[in-house]
Scaffold this active site. Structure first.
Site, PDB file in Angstrom:
ATOM      1  CB  SER A 128       0.207   7.528  14.497  1.00  0.00           C
ATOM      2  OG  SER A 128      -1.075   7.967  14.144  1.00  0.00           O
TER       3      SER A 128
ATOM      4  CG  ASP B 183      -4.736   8.808  18.698  1.00  0.00           C
ATOM      5  OD1 ASP B 183      -4.446   9.859  18.102  1.00  0.00           O
ATOM      6  OD2 ASP B 183      -3.993   8.283  19.539  1.00  0.00           O
TER       7      ASP B 183
ATOM      8  NE  ARG C  32       3.613   5.967  19.237  1.00  0.00           N
ATOM      9  CZ  ARG C  32       2.418   5.799  18.696  1.00  0.00           C
ATOM     10  NH1 ARG C  32       1.874   6.768  17.994  1.00  0.00           N
ATOM     11  NH2 ARG C  32       1.770   4.660  18.835  1.00  0.00           N
TER      12      ARG C  32
ATOM     13  NE  ARG D  35       0.100   9.607  11.668  1.00  0.00           N
ATOM     14  CZ  ARG D  35       1.167  10.263  12.131  1.00  0.00           C
ATOM     15  NH1 ARG D  35       2.166  10.548  11.324  1.00  0.00           N
ATOM     16  NH2 ARG D  35       1.226  10.651  13.383  1.00  0.00           N
TER      17      ARG D  35
ATOM     18  CG  ASP E 289      -7.142  15.571  19.964  1.00  0.00           C
ATOM     19  OD1 ASP E 289      -7.161  15.475  18.726  1.00  0.00           O
ATOM     20  OD2 ASP E 289      -7.100  14.570  20.712  1.00  0.00           O
ATOM     21  CG  HIS E 290      -4.367  14.938  16.584  1.00  0.00           C
ATOM     22  ND1 HIS E 290      -5.015  14.470  17.704  1.00  0.00           N
ATOM     23  CD2 HIS E 290      -3.448  13.992  16.262  1.00  0.00           C
ATOM     24  CE1 HIS E 290      -4.501  13.301  18.044  1.00  0.00           C
ATOM     25  NE2 HIS E 290      -3.557  12.994  17.191  1.00  0.00           N
TER      26      HIS E 290
END
Length: 753
Positions: A643, A160, A448, A645, A95-96
């Site tokens: 995030s 995520d 965000r 990440r 999806d990213h």
């Protein structure tokens, strides 16, 4: 696709005895959060020793979910663990990596071609290790999880930060780094500091222009971006029961914006309706048999102040629509005061773009309510003054809303439907003209709105609101327009007023989809080959990080002293950098390029102590690494918010940064640093941040006696020959100290420890 019914059945079968044991051990009524956490303890029983916000505890999550950007590194790590198959049900969601530019079909086709190498890697590695694979275009991870995998009382971790979306269906769902996911997929317990509890009592009922989005926008204004750090937010009360399951998901999703570990609602009639509406009636039947365990005890909700660390009460009947921003999701403005705020602060009143959808607000209910306003615009001869985009959350939602005519309505209003992907919400937006960096305003129903996040333009004033308010303001093209009170001039010169939005929680004809986009893994993956081209610029097999050398760390150079907000976006930007998420060396070229240097107020410009010249942060750090010199990064409050990440932790580790010293950490980032063998330290006295000088050479002492709860000493050796000695704290337990000594948590997994 299977939703692991046998696993859910096993979870529910153990619930009564686990909850009974927990209540007996703790000796008091239990919140819903405590019930689910205690039910998933590796030890299987509760203990009074688990102090809130104090003790680290091991849990056994029921499943793992990964999005494509973070899954690359998570699965590259898992490949090193020596396992034949994942130990718990796991999925990957593409999806990213789909960039929004023209429209859904063109953008998706372009992404498939551009990211073919990554998609083939994720597909094959999923096929080999028993992981469900959701193809590009299938939808955004959190919406797909809510529709297919979330279940009341379950526990999930996801790579995520908006994984808590599943809390809308009564699941403890927590965002983590890829190293945590790797542990759980390898069959190891998952560690979490037992959270504090914030209770939000909702009374009354939403009506008119107000939506579930406004609940979390209000809560964000109360708690701020770090007010929920280290806590789970549990919603309860008659108002909570009146909200749709997807509305609850919206609220839990944006709990990440207040720093919460996760957020959750109890199981109720709305939860049951959503389960049945998404063809999971058998789960609803099972949940009904243990319904009392899928909510907090009645005594807790009757006297919440006794059982929660903090209690907030919101009357939904009195709640006003909100608009939050710009530049931070916790700057909350009631709609009645927003126009004045726009004028007083000199924000651009002209609205350039309105964007709805994303993982936060792309349910059938969200889109149907927005479509009711779009239909009014058509019927009342109003031409939308702003650009307007729609991002469906899943192919199932997209197919259903197209069948029901909503996409056609948006098209008549001038809207553009984007791919079922993250898109503009995470900076995957090829916005034309953004490179001019002109001052402008956009409004989204995303989560965000940090500077530069959506389009890379630091002068884009991004605001967050419900899909309904976004749509109304896009029609008006003016941020000072209040749809509750103001009128608009239509094509015939008449003054018309928008009626309140209307919508449906679930489609009356049920959901429909031709191809949801799911690929089941091979029954036997032993013969499946996972190929990574050694010459690839996007994928790179990992080498283990080196173990600690067994001594104190001396002569570390100060790389950067970051000033103010330093999110994971500042540490490891998304946008065009997403293409390197599977290549640690290449993506490390974005390390800390967005952080503001406290000494010159500039980004990506730090002093190289070897040459005395200023250079880009990654380049300076690579020179230190080449010379075998370690370094340290100093930061401000809530360092690493945003995030999940883990690249923001892996990049400094890869380039030779040895420690991160800050006033305070965001939860996920602190854990990510620990997992990668980094030192995550906090000032015992936050004012010592001011003692750090640009040319400092820094020593970290006490590592040979590194122990839980024992502060370390940092010596600041200044260029003029003077020095300061300060105390720094840490939250490492014994197991995490072993991660540090081994060089990373993964090194311990590989060693079978």
């Amino acid at each position: 696709m299977a939703f692991d019914i046998e696993m859910i059945k096993a979870v529910y079968e153990k619930y009564p005895s686990r909850i009974s044991a927990a209540r007996k051990a703790v000796g008091r009524p239990l919140t819903l959060t405590e019930k689910i956490l205690y039910a998933h303890l590796t030890q299987g029983e509760a203990s009074e020793a688990f102090g809130r916000g104090v003790s680290y505890v091991d849990f056994n999550p029921d499943r793992v979910a990964m999005q494509d950007a973070t899954a690359q590194m998570a699965l590259l790590q898992f490949m090193q663990a020596g396992k034949d198959k994942v130990a718990v049900p796991s999925t990957v969601h593409c999806d990213h990596l789909i960039q929004a530019e023209v429209g859904a079909t063109a953008d998706l086709n372009k992404a498939k071609d551009k990211n073919r190498e990554v998609y083939e890697f994720l597909s094959s590695v999923s096929n080999k290790y028993g992981i469900g694979f959701w193809k590009p275009g299938a939808g955004i991870i959190h919406q797909v999880v809510l529709e297919n995998y979330a279940f009341p009382g379950g526990m999930m971790i996801g790579t995520d930060s908006h994984t808590p979306n599943a809390g809308g269906l009564g699941m403890i769902a927590i965002g983590v780094g890829g190293a945590d996911a790797c542990d759980v997929m390898a069959g190891l317990p998952w560690e979490l500091k037992f959270p504090k509890l914030i209770g939000v009592k909702l009374t009354g009922k939403l009506s008119g222009w107000t939506s579930a989005k406004d609940v979390i926008l209000k809560v964000a204004g109360i708690l701020t971006v770090k007010g929920g750090t280290g806590a789970v937010v549990e919603y309860f009360g008659e108002g909570a029961r009146s909200l749709s399951a997807t509305g609850k998901g919206t609220i839990c999703n944006m709990g990440a914006e207040i720093g919460a570990t996760t957020s959750i609602f109890g199981y109720d009639e709305k939860s049951e309706a959503y389960l049945r509406g998404t063809e999971r009636g058998d789960i609803a039947d099972m949940a009904n048999t243990i319904k009392e365990h899928l909510n907090g005890d009645a005594e807790v909700y009757a006297n919440p102040e006794k059982y929660f660390d903090q209690v907030i009460e919101i009357n939904l009947s009195e709640l006003e629509p909100h608009v939050n921003g710009p530049f931070t999701p916790d700057l909350a403005w009631p709609l009645s005061k927003f126009a004045a705020a726009v004028k007083e602060n000199g924000w651009p009143a002209k609205l350039d773009v309105g964007l709805i959808g994303s993982c936060t607000n792309s349910s059938y209910e969200d889109i149907s309510r927005a479509a009711s306003l779009a239909q009014q615009a058509v019927d009342k001869k109003l031409i939308a003054k702003s650009e307007y985009t729609i991002t469906p959350g899943s192919e199932q939602v997209r197919f259903t809303v197209e069948r029901d005519g909503f996409l056609d309505v948006f098209g008549k209003m001038g809207g553009v439907v984007l791919a079922n992907a993250c898109g503009p919400c995470i900076g995957q937006w090829a916005r034309h003209g953004a490179d001019k960096q002109e001052k402008n305003s956009i409004i989204t129903s995303f989560n965000r709105n940090f500077a530069k996040r959506a389009d890379g333009n630091p002068n884009t004033h991004a605001f967050v609101a419900s899909p309904e308010v976004v749509t109304a303001l896009a029609i008006a093209g003016d941020l000072t327009f209040n749809p509750m009170t103001d009128t608009l001039t239509n094509e015939d010169g008449q003054q018309v007023k928008l009626d309140e939005p209307k919508g449906l929680e679930l489609p009356t004809k049920g959901f429909a989809v031709e191809d949801a986009g799911y690929q089941a893994p091979a029954q036997d993956g032993s013969k499946v080959q996972v190929i990574v081209d050694p010459q690839s610029e996007r994928l790179q097999l990992l080498e283990p990080f080196k173990a600690w050398e067994g001594t104190d760390l001396k002569g570390l150079k100060l790389l950067i002293k970051a000033k103010g907000k330093c999110t994971t976006d500042h540490i490891s930007m998304a946008g065009p950098w997403l293409r390197y998420r599977g290549h640690l060396d290449n993506i490390s070229n974005n390390m800390l390029i967005g952080a503001v240097n406290a000494y010159n107020e500039e980004t990506n410009k730090v002093k190289n102590q070897l040459t005395g010249e200023y250079g880009e942060v990654p380049a300076v750090q690579r020179q230190y690494k080449l010379q075998g010199i370690g370094s340290i990064v100093v930061g401000d409050e809530n360092y690493g918010e945003g995030s999940s990440r883990e690249h923001a932790a892996m990049e400094p580790r890869f380039l030779g940064v040895r420690a991160i010293l800050v006033k305070s950490f965001a939860r996920i980032h602190e854990t990510n640093l620990k997992k990668q063998g980094m030192l995550a330290l906090t000032f015992a006295n936050p004012a010592d941040y001011d003692l750090i000088q640009e040319d400092d050479s820094i020593d970290i002492l006490g590592l040979t006696e590194f122990a839980p709860g024992k502060p370390l000493t940092v010596v600041l050796n200044h260029a003029d020959g003077s020095r300061n000695e300060i105390k720094v704290n840490h939250t490492y337990n014994e197991g995490q100290i072993e991660w540090f000594k081994a060089g990373s948590a993964l090194n311990l997994i590989k060693a079978g420890i």
